[in-house]
Design a protein around this motif. Structure first.
Motif, PDB file in Angstrom:
ATOM      1  N   HIS A 220       0.728  -1.084  -0.061  1.00 34.72           N
ATOM      2  CA  HIS A 220      -0.027   0.069  -0.081  1.00 34.72           C
ATOM      3  C   HIS A 220       0.804   1.482   0.097  1.00 34.72           C
ATOM      4  O   HIS A 220       0.609   1.969  -0.810  1.00 34.72           O
ATOM      5  N   GLU A 221       1.916   1.388   0.799  1.00 35.07           N
ATOM      6  CA  GLU A 221       2.807   2.418   0.864  1.00 35.07           C
ATOM      7  C   GLU A 221       3.537   2.708  -0.258  1.00 35.07           C
ATOM      8  O   GLU A 221       3.674   3.821  -0.693  1.00 35.07           O
ATOM      9  N   LEU A 222       4.039   1.670  -0.911  1.00 37.23           N
ATOM     10  CA  LEU A 222       4.643   1.975  -2.265  1.00 37.23           C
ATOM     11  C   LEU A 222       3.868   2.350  -3.314  1.00 37.23           C
ATOM     12  O   LEU A 222       4.080   3.120  -4.204  1.00 37.23           O
ATOM     13  N   ALA A 223       2.541   2.053  -3.318  1.00 33.17           N
ATOM     14  CA  ALA A 223       1.698   2.232  -4.496  1.00 33.17           C
ATOM     15  C   ALA A 223       1.201   3.775  -4.056  1.00 33.17           C
ATOM     16  O   ALA A 223       1.220   4.540  -5.074  1.00 33.17           O
ATOM     17  N   ARG A 224       1.425   4.205  -2.866  1.00 31.76           N
ATOM     18  CA  ARG A 224       0.748   5.663  -2.648  1.00 31.76           C
ATOM     19  C   ARG A 224       1.902   6.439  -2.988  1.00 31.76           C
ATOM     20  O   ARG A 224       1.681   7.534  -3.401  1.00 31.76           O
ATOM     21  N   PHE A 225       3.219   6.050  -2.830  1.00 26.86           N
ATOM     22  CA  PHE A 225       4.310   6.776  -3.216  1.00 26.86           C
ATOM     23  C   PHE A 225       4.548   7.184  -4.509  1.00 26.86           C
ATOM     24  O   PHE A 225       4.596   8.248  -4.974  1.00 26.86           O
ATOM     25  N   HIS A 226       4.127   5.874  -5.429  1.00 24.22           N
ATOM     26  CA  HIS A 226       4.239   6.178  -6.768  1.00 24.22           C
ATOM     27  C   HIS A 226       3.128   7.057  -7.424  1.00 24.22           C
ATOM     28  O   HIS A 226       3.334   7.819  -8.338  1.00 24.22           O
ATOM     29  N   ALA A 227       2.075   7.002  -6.775  1.00 29.53           N
ATOM     30  CA  ALA A 227       0.750   7.792  -7.063  1.00 29.53           C
ATOM     31  C   ALA A 227       1.197   9.421  -6.742  1.00 29.53           C
ATOM     32  O   ALA A 227       1.018  10.106  -7.537  1.00 29.53           O
ATOM     33  N   ASP A 228       1.679   9.465  -5.606  1.00 26.26           N
ATOM     34  CA  ASP A 228       2.133  11.005  -5.141  1.00 26.26           C
ATOM     35  C   ASP A 228       3.158  11.259  -6.137  1.00 26.26           C
ATOM     36  O   ASP A 228       3.063  12.698  -6.327  1.00 26.26           O
ATOM     37  N   HIS A 229       4.123  10.608  -6.110  1.00 30.82           N
ATOM     38  CA  HIS A 229       5.287  11.096  -7.057  1.00 30.82           C
ATOM     39  C   HIS A 229       4.642  11.406  -8.626  1.00 30.82           C
ATOM     40  O   HIS A 229       5.160  12.545  -8.904  1.00 30.82           O
ATOM     41  N   ALA A 230       4.040  10.459  -9.116  1.00 30.32           N
ATOM     42  CA  ALA A 230       3.248  10.889 -10.397  1.00 30.32           C
ATOM     43  C   ALA A 230       2.487  12.304 -10.415  1.00 30.32           C
ATOM     44  O   ALA A 230       2.769  13.057 -11.216  1.00 30.32           O
ATOM     45  N   ARG A 231       1.722  12.335  -9.244  1.00 26.75           N
ATOM     46  CA  ARG A 231       1.038  13.689  -9.240  1.00 26.75           C
ATOM     47  C   ARG A 231       2.118  14.751  -9.124  1.00 26.75           C
ATOM     48  O   ARG A 231       1.820  16.062  -9.610  1.00 26.75           O
ATOM     49  N   ALA A 232       2.912  14.676  -8.431  1.00 28.43           N
ATOM     50  CA  ALA A 232       4.158  15.759  -8.184  1.00 28.43           C
ATOM     51  C   ALA A 232       4.642  16.095  -9.529  1.00 28.43           C
ATOM     52  O   ALA A 232       4.850  17.447  -9.806  1.00 28.43           O
ATOM     53  N   LEU A 233       5.083  15.197 -10.170  1.00 30.76           N
ATOM     54  CA  LEU A 233       5.594  15.475 -11.670  1.00 30.76           C
ATOM     55  C   LEU A 233       4.474  16.135 -12.423  1.00 30.76           C
ATOM     56  O   LEU A 233       4.824  17.066 -13.089  1.00 30.76           O
ATOM     57  N   ALA A 234       3.307  15.538 -12.486  1.00 30.13           N
ATOM     58  CA  ALA A 234       2.505  16.112 -13.434  1.00 30.13           C
ATOM     59  C   ALA A 234       2.123  17.695 -12.861  1.00 30.13           C
ATOM     60  O   ALA A 234       1.798  18.383 -13.904  1.00 30.13           O
ATOM     61  N   GLU A 235       1.886  17.875 -11.847  1.00 27.06           N
ATOM     62  CA  GLU A 235       1.830  19.277 -11.290  1.00 27.06           C
ATOM     63  C   GLU A 235       2.907  20.067 -11.093  1.00 27.06           C
ATOM     64  O   GLU A 235       2.846  21.397 -10.693  1.00 27.06           O
ATOM     65  N   GLU A 236       4.080  19.558 -11.417  1.00 30.06           N
ATOM     66  CA  GLU A 236       5.501  20.084 -11.386  1.00 30.06           C
ATOM     67  C   GLU A 236       5.487  20.687  -9.883  1.00 30.06           C
ATOM     68  O   GLU A 236       5.675  22.106  -9.659  1.00 30.06           O
ATOM     69  N   ASP A 237       5.485  20.041  -8.967  1.00 31.40           N
ATOM     70  CA  ASP A 237       5.594  20.566  -7.476  1.00 31.40           C
ATOM     71  C   ASP A 237       6.687  19.739  -6.728  1.00 31.40           C
ATOM     72  O   ASP A 237       6.643  18.628  -6.318  1.00 31.40           O
ATOM     73  N   PRO A 238       7.771  20.460  -6.848  1.00 35.10           N
ATOM     74  CA  PRO A 238       8.864  19.844  -6.176  1.00 35.10           C
ATOM     75  C   PRO A 238       8.803  19.645  -4.619  1.00 35.10           C
ATOM     76  O   PRO A 238       9.087  18.568  -4.192  1.00 35.10           O
ATOM     77  N   ASP A 239       8.038  20.254  -3.887  1.00 30.31           N
ATOM     78  CA  ASP A 239       7.480  20.215  -2.596  1.00 30.31           C
ATOM     79  C   ASP A 239       6.879  18.694  -2.447  1.00 30.31           C
ATOM     80  O   ASP A 239       7.355  17.688  -1.695  1.00 30.31           O
ATOM     81  N   ARG A 240       5.866  18.329  -3.209  1.00 33.92           N
ATOM     82  CA  ARG A 240       5.527  16.906  -3.041  1.00 33.92           C
ATOM     83  C   ARG A 240       6.315  15.997  -3.284  1.00 33.92           C
ATOM     84  O   ARG A 240       6.409  14.859  -2.682  1.00 33.92           O
ATOM     85  N   GLU A 241       7.036  16.276  -4.654  1.00 36.60           N
ATOM     86  CA  GLU A 241       8.159  15.300  -4.850  1.00 36.60           C
ATOM     87  C   GLU A 241       9.132  14.814  -3.909  1.00 36.60           C
ATOM     88  O   GLU A 241       9.139  13.817  -3.645  1.00 36.60           O
TER      89      GLU A 241
END
Length: 551
Positions: free
Chosen positions: A257-278
């Motif tokens: 679950h935690e690994l999947a959540r990381f990949h989802a958050d990381h993909a969102r950070a890249l899509a939104e160009e958000d270094p903080d979330r990344e």
């Protein structure tokens, strides 16, 4: 409205909770039985072989079975009998578990399904064929896998359709070649087809569903290399990984679950160009992995909730990428310091200790990531230098050569580190030529005599190669850093062009190898064990580098 009408729709919460509890109990029994069977296979003793295994043996020897009062102990025989009447049925469940999780089925466990059992409990011929096809799947080609899916589809065998869709998705990914998008698209389509078949409340479905989500996400990552598709691909990766989280929740797999959540958050950070979330997504998954898989894990996990070595290596690579891109970046260094402090090195060391908890190809991935960290340490730039100059690496040639081969799969990070090393090597050779007599220089150089101009040209090629990387996130920052370093290097060495025809380069490599063979067979003494081990450590990465297609 009558009570009958009120209760004729979806199952109640109590019914769903009861089903989930029964599924969980059955899964613990199967996991415990698998462990007992594997132990009997690996260390058979007189009178204790797997061929003589009984349900009572499994109940008594089981480990990892958690009772309702929270204690760990043997499986109650009544509970075992409720779910499995025979060893044959238990072996079938173990095989289904292994194949759903894409693990090989030992012949000894397969043989248990054919044991003589009481009339009425034997596996019918159709089920036997389905089971045999499943644990033979790794030997089938794609056409045969598609036949199996069509056969399952004709019979509306839901579970088999899901299994073969997962197999087809993974096989297409394995057989892809550089520049060929068709297998990647096929893998994605088969994986999405499998995801659509998953019953999110059925454990085996969720296990196979996780295989499909991983394959689908891996395909999208490859397709994202085309920058015009990347926004779409990142959105799909996020959605796929959120689906994977629901599958992991059904299984009770916190690590997944935690690994999947990381990949989802990381993909969102890249899509939104958000270094903080990344940055925060990487910090969160790093601390979570240390908590769950470090030297003193804080919580027990289900036996199949395992960490793959490749996943751990990717997290460590992400940390190095963040550090190289943001730690000294004028716009992001304060944020990086706020998220990580000065703990990135400490976090990395703790993550390396987590390799002991990994499964699948630990030796290769741990060796590769350690090689990257060594190359990173070796090529840290001098902050007082005019451009990306590093201390002389001449004393570490052998290890650096191995590191450059082992790190071929690490993208823009590796490209920059190799370019730095080649630049430093060229500068060191120039200094050597200027300060020593020609006859001593020839003697002290290596067999192939690398030329500084050729090394500078190679460094520029590695810097230029990063231009194909994503413009988003830390990778985008590193791409800009590489472009600036390449431009500085070009200005410092305007006459660097030392290109030779590809055929000539290959002839030089072949001649050098022939010379090495002659030197090797003309040795007076045999190699010692230590010398053999050292040579294998050097040759293995070269073989993998050449055959993996990443050269």
């Amino acid at each position: 409205m009558s009570s009958t009408a009120m209760h004729s729709g979806a199952p109640s919460y109590q019914a769903r909770a009861g089903r989930a509890l029964e599924e969980h109990t059955k899964a613990m029994i199967v996991a415990a039985a698998e462990r007992v069977m594997m132990e009997r296979i690996s260390s058979p003793r007189q009178g204790n072989s797997i061929e003589r295994l009984t349900l009572a043996d499994v109940c008594g020897a089981a480990r990892g079975y958690i009772r309702r009062d929270g204690t760990e102990g043997p499986i109650p025989k009544a509970t075992m009998w409720k779910h499995f009447k025979t060893v044959e049925a238990l072996a079938i469940a173990v095989i289904e578990n292994l194949t759903a999780d894409d693990r090989p089925v030992p012949d000894q466990i397969a043989a248990l399904t054919a044991r003589d059992e009481p009339i009425g409990t034997r596996l019918d011929r159709g089920d036997a064929q389905r089971l045999e096809a499943r644990f033979s799947a790794r030997h089938y080609d794609i056409a045969r896998l598609e036949e199996q899916f069509d056969h399952a589809s004709t019979g509306n065998e839901h579970s088999d359709m899901l299994f073969w869709a997962a197999e087809l998705a993974e096989r297409h990914l394995q057989q892809r070649r550089r520049g060929d998008q068709q297998p990647v698209v096929a893998a994605r389509d088969w994986a999405r087809r499998g995801i659509a078949l998953v019953d999110p409340e059925a454990r085996l479905d969720c296990m196979m569903g996780i295989r499909c989500t991983r394959a689908a996400a891996a395909a999208e990552v490859i397709l994202c290399r085309k920058t015009d598709y990347e926004p779409t691909g990142l959105s799909r990766i996020r959605s796929i990984k959120e689906t994977e989280m629901t599958f992991a929740d059904t299984l009770g797999w916190r690590l997944h679950h935690e690994l999947a959540r990381f990949h989802a958050d990381h993909a969102r950070a890249l899509a939104e160009e958000d270094p903080d979330r990344e940055m925060r997504s990487l910090h969160t998954i790093a601390t979570t992995l240390i908590e769950l898989c470090g030297s003193g894990p804080s919580a027990a996990r289900e036996p199949q909730d395992t960490l793959r070595a490749s996943e751990l290596a990717d997290v460590i690579l992400g940390l190095r990428r963040i550090h190289m891109a943001y730690a000294s970046h004028p716009e992001h260094r304060r944020l990086c310091a706020a998220v990580f402090g000065d703990n990135i090195e400490s976090i990395t060391r703790k993550l390396l200790s987590c390799f002991s908890a990994t499964s699948k190809e630990r030796q290769r991935h741990e060796g590769n990531i350690r090689a990257l960290l060594h190359l990173d340490h070796l090529t840290r730039p001098d902050p007082t230098a005019e451009f990306d100059r590093v201390p002389s690496p001449l004393d570490s040639d052998e290890q650096a050569a191995i590191d450059m081969l082992r790190t071929a799969e690490y993208g823009v990070v590796r490209d920059i580190l190799v370019a730095r090393y080649l630049t430093a090597k060229a500068h060191a050779l120039i200094s050597l030529d200027e300060n020593r007599p020609a006859e001593r220089t020839v003697v002290e150089r290596s067999l192939v005599h690398p030329r500084p101009a050729a090394l500078i040209q190679a460094a520029l090629q590695f810097y230029n190669h990063t231009a194909a990387a994503s413009p988003r996130g830390a990778i985008g920052v590193l791409r800009a850093i590489a472009a600036a370093a390449g431009a500085n290097l070009n200005r410092a060495h305007p006459s660097h062009d030392a290109r030779t025809p590809p055929g000539s380069e290959f002839d030089t490599i072949a001649k050098a190898i022939n010379d090495l063979v002659l030197i090797t067979i003309s040795r007076r003494n045999r190699f010692t064990d230590n010398e053999i081990e050292r040579l294998i450590d050097m040759i293995d990465p070269m073989y993998y580098y050449i055959t993996s297609g990443r050269n």
